[in-house]
Write a protein that holds these residues in place. Structure first.
Motif, mmCIF file in Angstrom:
data_model
loop_
_atom_site.group_PDB
_atom_site.id
_atom_site.type_symbol
_atom_site.label_atom_id
_atom_site.label_comp_id
_atom_site.label_asym_id
_atom_site.label_seq_id
_atom_site.Cartn_x
_atom_site.Cartn_y
_atom_site.Cartn_z
ATOM 1 N N ARG A 137 -30.837 38.285 30.277
ATOM 2 C CA ARG A 137 -31.084 39.681 30.622
ATOM 3 C C ARG A 137 -32.161 40.228 29.692
ATOM 4 O O ARG A 137 -32.208 39.863 28.516
ATOM 5 C CB ARG A 137 -29.817 40.528 30.475
ATOM 6 C CG ARG A 137 -28.638 40.126 31.349
ATOM 7 C CD ARG A 137 -27.498 41.112 31.150
ATOM 8 N NE ARG A 137 -27.224 41.330 29.710
ATOM 9 C CZ ARG A 137 -26.825 42.485 29.191
ATOM 10 N NH1 ARG A 137 -26.661 43.543 29.976
ATOM 11 N NH2 ARG A 137 -26.575 42.589 27.892
ATOM 12 N N LEU A 138 -32.990 41.075 30.231
ATOM 13 C CA LEU A 138 -34.054 41.647 29.413
ATOM 14 C C LEU A 138 -33.475 42.436 28.244
ATOM 15 O O LEU A 138 -34.057 42.481 27.159
ATOM 16 C CB LEU A 138 -34.941 42.541 30.280
ATOM 17 C CG LEU A 138 -36.323 42.888 29.720
ATOM 18 C CD1 LEU A 138 -37.139 41.630 29.486
ATOM 19 C CD2 LEU A 138 -37.053 43.842 30.658
ATOM 20 N N ALA A 139 -32.305 43.027 28.448
ATOM 21 C CA ALA A 139 -31.667 43.815 27.397
ATOM 22 C C ALA A 139 -31.263 42.957 26.207
ATOM 23 O O ALA A 139 -31.032 43.482 25.111
ATOM 24 C CB ALA A 139 -30.442 44.534 27.956
ATOM 25 N N ASP A 140 -31.162 41.637 26.395
ATOM 26 C CA ASP A 140 -30.744 40.743 25.307
ATOM 27 C C ASP A 140 -31.924 40.243 24.475
ATOM 28 O O ASP A 140 -31.726 39.564 23.464
ATOM 29 C CB ASP A 140 -29.983 39.542 25.878
ATOM 30 C CG ASP A 140 -28.664 39.944 26.513
ATOM 31 O OD1 ASP A 140 -28.117 40.977 26.094
ATOM 32 O OD2 ASP A 140 -28.202 39.236 27.431
ATOM 33 N N VAL A 141 -33.140 40.527 24.913
ATOM 34 C CA VAL A 141 -34.323 40.097 24.162
ATOM 35 C C VAL A 141 -34.451 40.963 22.909
ATOM 36 O O VAL A 141 -34.391 42.192 22.984
ATOM 37 C CB VAL A 141 -35.591 40.217 25.025
ATOM 38 C CG1 VAL A 141 -36.838 39.878 24.201
ATOM 39 C CG2 VAL A 141 -35.498 39.288 26.230
ATOM 40 N N VAL A 142 -34.605 40.332 21.752
ATOM 41 C CA VAL A 142 -34.675 41.080 20.494
ATOM 42 C C VAL A 142 -36.125 41.254 20.045
ATOM 43 O O VAL A 142 -36.982 40.421 20.319
ATOM 44 C CB VAL A 142 -33.866 40.395 19.373
ATOM 45 C CG1 VAL A 142 -32.417 40.279 19.754
ATOM 46 C CG2 VAL A 142 -34.455 39.025 19.037
ATOM 47 N N ILE A 170 -42.765 48.239 29.994
ATOM 48 C CA ILE A 170 -42.258 47.249 30.944
ATOM 49 C C ILE A 170 -40.948 47.723 31.568
ATOM 50 O O ILE A 170 -40.710 47.528 32.772
ATOM 51 C CB ILE A 170 -42.087 45.891 30.238
ATOM 52 C CG1 ILE A 170 -43.461 45.320 29.861
ATOM 53 C CG2 ILE A 170 -41.328 44.910 31.122
ATOM 54 C CD1 ILE A 170 -43.401 44.029 29.076
ATOM 55 N N GLY A 171 -40.110 48.349 30.763
ATOM 56 C CA GLY A 171 -38.848 48.870 31.296
ATOM 57 C C GLY A 171 -39.075 49.851 32.429
ATOM 58 O O GLY A 171 -38.346 49.849 33.437
ATOM 59 N N LEU A 218 -41.309 47.651 24.327
ATOM 60 C CA LEU A 218 -41.782 47.357 25.676
ATOM 61 C C LEU A 218 -40.646 47.247 26.685
ATOM 62 O O LEU A 218 -40.766 47.702 27.822
ATOM 63 C CB LEU A 218 -42.579 46.039 25.677
ATOM 64 C CG LEU A 218 -43.855 45.994 24.845
ATOM 65 C CD1 LEU A 218 -44.434 44.593 24.856
ATOM 66 C CD2 LEU A 218 -44.874 46.994 25.370
ATOM 67 N N THR A 219 -39.533 46.619 26.268
ATOM 68 C CA THR A 219 -38.486 46.247 27.225
ATOM 69 C C THR A 219 -37.401 47.300 27.408
ATOM 70 O O THR A 219 -36.627 47.229 28.364
ATOM 71 C CB THR A 219 -37.829 44.928 26.792
ATOM 72 O OG1 THR A 219 -37.243 45.106 25.482
ATOM 73 C CG2 THR A 219 -38.859 43.814 26.714
#
Length: 442
Positions: A31-36, A48-49, A41-42
């Protein structure tokens, strides 16, 4: 190239990595939310969000160092925005392969009316003709480009491509970000890394902001099944620190040199030593560092301390004769000298003004009295007539005019204006003395 239709990934697809895949692949966020580390951006309010929330992606270029999530983010934003996903690498993809990919995306769009995001890793490695070949497909919406690069796009990508894609800068991962990556690995293995707290900090330092490299180190450590937590020395014997980021031919090279030169100019000897050490440790040619030192010795120290250039040249010659590792002592001495020397750019500014004056006045002839007269005709024309040999005058100073007559008639302002720092204080006194002599006619 394999059938590109087979390489397409539908928005809902998320194939699990193989059990023997590297840990970095197995722990890749789903999930994009898990990218640290890239929340600027996210996050929902990030650039990007907001695209994902609107369900429409613009072509983009993700620029950042290795191991900060460029590939992962590319996959996730395509999936979460509902795009089919195709992955290529500029290292192995040529013009013919790119045309096949474009045709595949066009056929898919016609057949399913779904948008396709094409991720191109190492985008900067595409030649100009290959980059140009993408432009029509981007223009008509055949596919949306998500490019990834570790190099400054303004240096490596054609302007036409840059005008059609947004550039997003990914940050180097912080220590806190990397700690989250370690925690994710520990949850995966259901046990803690076999490290003392100080060694855990050293491990993060070894990764140098690269999550992929850090997970590789973690995988090695989990495979040890150590009985006791390791200290820093034991850790260093088992794993190796990541090589520092330094590309001698690209932006990082120029960034380091700029930081080094500005530290010298700003008389910050510690920072100058640091940047010189960074460059040398990254494999930079020592001659490049010495050349920049020599430039600073002239541009920024100049006549405030004329010995600066002598010191740099002497250190450079000693370095070339001795080599490393002892040669670093000569480099350090030269850095210390230039950084701590009194500063003046008066000569540099004076030459710029002289160049401007030369451009403005064109090809004015010099005054005849300072020209030699090796022939009888030249003597008849007045060459050398009235020249005064300065050494025959008091204080070896005649006060005669050396400018072209047209410039001298305008009573020009001095070009060279030494300051009150270092040796230039003495030069100011000399200039003031000679100026007074000229005005008195003596």
């Amino acid at each position: 190239m394999a059938d590109l239709f087979a390489e397409l990934e539908a928005p809902e697809a998320a194939a699990a990595p193989a059990a023997n895949a590297p840990l970095a692949d197995r722990l890749r966020p789903t999930r994009l939310a898990d990218v640290v580390g890239q929340e600027h951006l996210t996050a929902p309010d990030g650039a990007i969000g907001r695209m994902i929330a609107g369900g429409r992606l613009s072509s983009m270029i993700l620029w950042g160092p290795p191991g900060v999530g460029k590939t992962t983010i590319s996959r996730l934003i395509a999936r979460e925005a509902g795009y089919d996903f195709m992955q290529l690498s500029a290292v192995t993809t040529g013009l013919a392969d790119l045309r096949k990919a474009i045709a595949t995306a066009a056929a898919l769009h016609t057949a399913t009316n779904r948008a396709t995001a094409v991720f191109i890793d190492e985008l900067h490695r595409f030649s100009r003709p290959v980059q140009d070949a993408m432009l029509p497909a981007l223009e008509d919406g055949t596919f949306t480009l998500i490019g990834a690069t570790t190099e400054n796009p303004s240096f490596s990508l054609v302007s036409a491509l840059l005008s059609r894609a947004k550039v997003f800068t990914l940050k180097r991962l912080s220590e806190d970000d990397l700690e989250q990556v370690i925690a994710r690995a520990e949850r995966h293995f259901d046990r803690s890394l076999p490290l003392l707290p100080i060694a855990r900090g050293a491990l993060i330092g070894m990764a140098d902001g690269d999550a992929r490299y850090l997970l590789g180190l973690c995988e090695e450590l989990f495979a040890l099944h150590a009985d006791q937590p390791l200290d820093v020395a034991q850790l260093a014997n088992i794993v190796q620190a990541r090589a520092p980021l330094y590309d001698k031919g690209q932006e990082e090279h120029f960034n380091m040199l700029s930081s080094f030169h500005k530290s010298l100019r700003g008389s910050d000897v510690d920072a100058a030593m640091y940047w010189a050490a960074r460059m040398l440790g990254g494999g930079e040619d020592p001659a490049v560092i010495f050349r920049r030192l020599q430039c600073a010795a002239s541009e920024d120290v100049g006549m405030a301390d004329p010995q600066a250039m002598v010191q740099v040249m002497t250190a450079w010659q000693a370095f070339e004769r001795t080599g490393l590792p002892e040669g670093r002592l000569f480099l350090a001495q030269a850095v210390a000298y230039v950084a701590t020397a009194p500063k003046s750019n008066a000569a540099y500014l004076a030459f710029d003004q002289a160049a401007a004056l030369a451009r403005k006045t064109g090809s004015l002839p010099p005054p005849k009295h300072i020209l030699n007269a090796p022939t009888a005709l030249m003597k008849e024309l007045g060459y050398h007539d009235g020249y005064q040999y300065d050494h025959d005058r008091p204080d070896a100073f005649s006060g005669q005019e050396f400018y072209p007559d047209e410039i001298a008639a305008g009573d020009p302002e001095p070009l060279y204006a030494p300051n009150e720092r270092g040796f230039e204080r003495e030069i100011r006194k000399r200039l003031a003395f000679w100026s007074a002599r000229r005005k008195s006619g003596r």
